[in-house]
Design a protein around this motif. Structure first.
Motif, mmCIF file in Angstrom:
data_model
loop_
_atom_site.group_PDB
_atom_site.id
_atom_site.type_symbol
_atom_site.label_atom_id
_atom_site.label_comp_id
_atom_site.label_asym_id
_atom_site.label_seq_id
_atom_site.Cartn_x
_atom_site.Cartn_y
_atom_site.Cartn_z
ATOM 1 N N ARG A 232 0.874 -1.128 0.116
ATOM 2 C CA ARG A 232 -0.032 0.038 -0.096
ATOM 3 C C ARG A 232 0.950 1.124 -0.083
ATOM 4 O O ARG A 232 1.446 1.621 0.737
ATOM 5 C CB ARG A 232 -1.138 -0.081 1.325
ATOM 6 N N LEU A 239 -2.001 5.297 6.731
ATOM 7 C CA LEU A 239 -1.083 4.120 6.973
ATOM 8 C C LEU A 239 -0.580 3.635 5.554
ATOM 9 O O LEU A 239 -1.285 3.609 4.730
ATOM 10 C CB LEU A 239 -1.508 3.142 7.986
ATOM 11 N N ASP A 240 0.738 3.018 5.623
ATOM 12 C CA ASP A 240 1.109 2.309 4.452
ATOM 13 C C ASP A 240 2.041 1.392 4.751
ATOM 14 O O ASP A 240 2.063 1.131 6.048
ATOM 15 C CB ASP A 240 2.088 3.306 3.610
ATOM 16 N N GLY A 241 2.243 0.414 4.004
ATOM 17 C CA GLY A 241 2.832 -0.830 4.350
ATOM 18 C C GLY A 241 3.311 -1.752 2.991
ATOM 19 O O GLY A 241 2.643 -1.273 1.952
ATOM 20 N N GLU A 242 4.074 -2.689 3.318
ATOM 21 C CA GLU A 242 4.874 -3.369 2.458
ATOM 22 C C GLU A 242 5.342 -4.914 2.798
ATOM 23 O O GLU A 242 5.682 -4.798 3.999
ATOM 24 C CB GLU A 242 5.967 -2.761 1.558
ATOM 25 N N ALA A 272 9.566 -6.369 5.225
ATOM 26 C CA ALA A 272 8.588 -6.144 5.925
ATOM 27 C C ALA A 272 8.540 -4.422 6.387
ATOM 28 O O ALA A 272 9.627 -4.322 6.918
ATOM 29 C CB ALA A 272 7.930 -6.800 7.024
ATOM 30 N N GLY A 274 5.837 -1.032 7.722
ATOM 31 C CA GLY A 274 4.857 -0.049 7.689
ATOM 32 C C GLY A 274 4.963 1.204 8.322
ATOM 33 O O GLY A 274 6.034 1.712 8.937
ATOM 34 N N TYR A 276 3.695 5.938 8.366
ATOM 35 C CA TYR A 276 2.772 6.817 8.419
ATOM 36 C C TYR A 276 3.153 8.174 7.941
ATOM 37 O O TYR A 276 4.191 8.734 8.265
ATOM 38 C CB TYR A 276 2.117 6.871 9.706
ATOM 39 N N SER A 287 8.598 5.202 9.459
ATOM 40 C CA SER A 287 8.192 3.799 9.025
ATOM 41 C C SER A 287 9.102 3.006 10.218
ATOM 42 O O SER A 287 10.322 3.296 10.410
ATOM 43 C CB SER A 287 8.332 3.647 7.942
ATOM 44 N N GLN A 289 10.838 -1.032 9.762
ATOM 45 C CA GLN A 289 11.025 -2.294 8.840
ATOM 46 C C GLN A 289 11.788 -3.270 9.490
ATOM 47 O O GLN A 289 12.544 -3.094 10.316
ATOM 48 C CB GLN A 289 11.632 -1.542 7.402
#
Length: 434
Positions: A232, A239-242, A272, A274, A276, A287, A289
């Motif tokens: 995202r 919020l975002d993430g991968e 990984a 996440g 904001y 973030s 990670q």
């Protein structure tokens, strides 16, 4: 068949006629307490990278080429000068391409020499920080549908930069890069935008095949790498993430010696993150990670992850004189703070605590190893930062990069560990765009 209004990155820009662009980047970099094995404890280098790109577009057809000239100055026999720093007067790109629309599906094809940035770029990408780039010779095809599905397929021969002996590299000697069926990369990826709400889903597969040529023994890698990714993208106030994971199988020779045993491969990597992005003019993003890449150590099976042609700067650390942290035998949680206020400048700082995934393999890309495992697994604390400022917007940019590595027990006590004490790396860059 109508004309499409899109292009692959290498064919970017739909303007008719002839386009010419280029860059010149000058870098001074220095390091103290080098953590990698076999190099000067303290060192500095001047890097000069010049690129010239030309393209002619006529309707759906394009022809283009790009010359790269990458040089270093000031090194000696103990300096880590490789083809990652030097590749003089090389036509990295020389391609023809076409694009079209077949119903609602858009298609672009490309043949010749070109660069690649696929997916997250962790397996196939061009590291912008490095002084040289990865080039490929072969075929590429891209599909895009109105439903948000995109796909890319490649069959390429990675360009092997020449010359590659230290004397020639130190003198910035000119030599034509080699491509051949002794080194082949094929595969691709497929992605669906907004597959799960705002989340994009991606799947990938790549096969790398390598064999010896006269006078150049290899590890005879035959690697299949399967990947999956959920992402995202960052957005203000959200919020975002991968999450991305790869599994690698196949075979590899135990060494480059003739008759070396062939080992099965079982390796993996996961990333990984996440974050904001705060709703302010600073566009500050925070973030967390985590990256883990398997290391070797189990008898009879090769478990060290091979990142193929992936970038490292965005996730882990700079290349150049530092180049100590890559996607191999590492377990590292991290924190990242980025700011990108309007117009002229941006910056980030990161912190990583670093461990070995396997106690008996060498740590990441340092070459430091304790085969007994008695030196523990903690490699140290890494602080990394970058500041960029457009002195003249779109024309001249200044950049400063810095890394501090506070070495842990492993990097200080392993049998072949380099000098004790904190590693400090810094680089000043000035890039002119033509």
């Amino acid at each position: 068949m109508g004309l499409a209004t899109w292009a692959t990155p290498a064919l970017a820009g739909d303007g008719e006629g002839f386009d010419l662009s280029g860059t010149v980047r000058l870098r001074y970099e220095a390091i103290t307490n080098q953590p990698r094995v076999g190099y000067n404890q303290d060192d500095d280098l001047v890097n000069l990278r010049t690129t010239i790109f030309a393209k002619y577009q006529s309707g759906p057809f394009a022809v283009g080429g790009e010359l790269w000239d990458s040089r270093v100055y000031g090194g000696n026999k103990g300096s880590p000068i490789t083809t990652g720093e030097v590749n003089t007067l090389e036509m990295v790109q020389a391609f023809v391409g076409a694009k079209a629309a077949i119903g609602a599906t858009k298609l672009a094809v490309q043949a010749g020499r070109f660069t690649l940035n696929l997916g997250s770029r962790r397996l196939v990408g061009a590291d912008e920080y490095r002084n040289t780039t990865n080039g490929y010779t072969g075929l590429r095809a891209d599909l895009s549908s109105q439903s948000g599905i995109t796909a890319t397929a490649i069959y390429v021969l990675p360009q092997q930069r020449r010359p590659d002996d230290l004397a020639a590299l130190r003198s910035n000697a000119v030599g034509f890069d080699h491509e051949g069926f002794d080194l082949v990369l094929w595969g691709g990826l497929i992605a669906k935008a907004k597959a799960i709400g705002p989340v994009t889903v991606e799947a990938s597969f790549y096969h790398l095949g390598e064999r010896d040529t006269p006078g150049r023994p290899t590890r005879d890698r035959s690697l299949d790498t399967y990947g999956g990714r959920l992402i995202r993208d960052p957005a203000i106030g959200k919020l975002d993430g991968e999450v991305e994971a790869f599994y690698q199988s196949g075979t590899v020779s135990a060494s480059t010696a003739p008759g070396a045993a062939t080992l099965p491969v079982s390796a993996w990597f996961v990333h990984a993150a996440g974050g904001y992005t705060f709703p302010s003019r600073w566009k500050a993003r925070v973030s967390v990670q985590y990256d883990r890449a398997s290391g070797d150590g189990s008898p009879g099976t090769y478990r060290r992850f091979d990142t193929l042609y992936g970038m490292r700067r965005a996730d882990l650390a700079p290349a150049g004189l530092y180049n100590a942290v890559g996607r191999a035998n590492i377990s590292t949680p991290g924190l990242r703070i980025e700011i990108a206020p309007p117009k002229r400048w941006d910056a980030f700082v990161t912190y990583h605590a670093m461990w070995l995934a396997s106690h008996t393999d060498s740590f990441s890309t340092t070459g430091v190893r304790d085969a007994s495992g008695r030196s523990g697994a903690f490699a140290g604390h890494q602080f990394d930062g970058r500041f960029r400022w457009w002195v003249r917007p779109a024309k001249l940019r200044f950049e400063i990069d810095g890394v501090l590595l506070a070495k842990g027990r492993f990097l200080e006590s392993a049998p072949n560990a380099t000098a004790k004490g904190t590693t400090a790396y810094g680089a000043l860059n000035l890039t002119a765009s033509l």
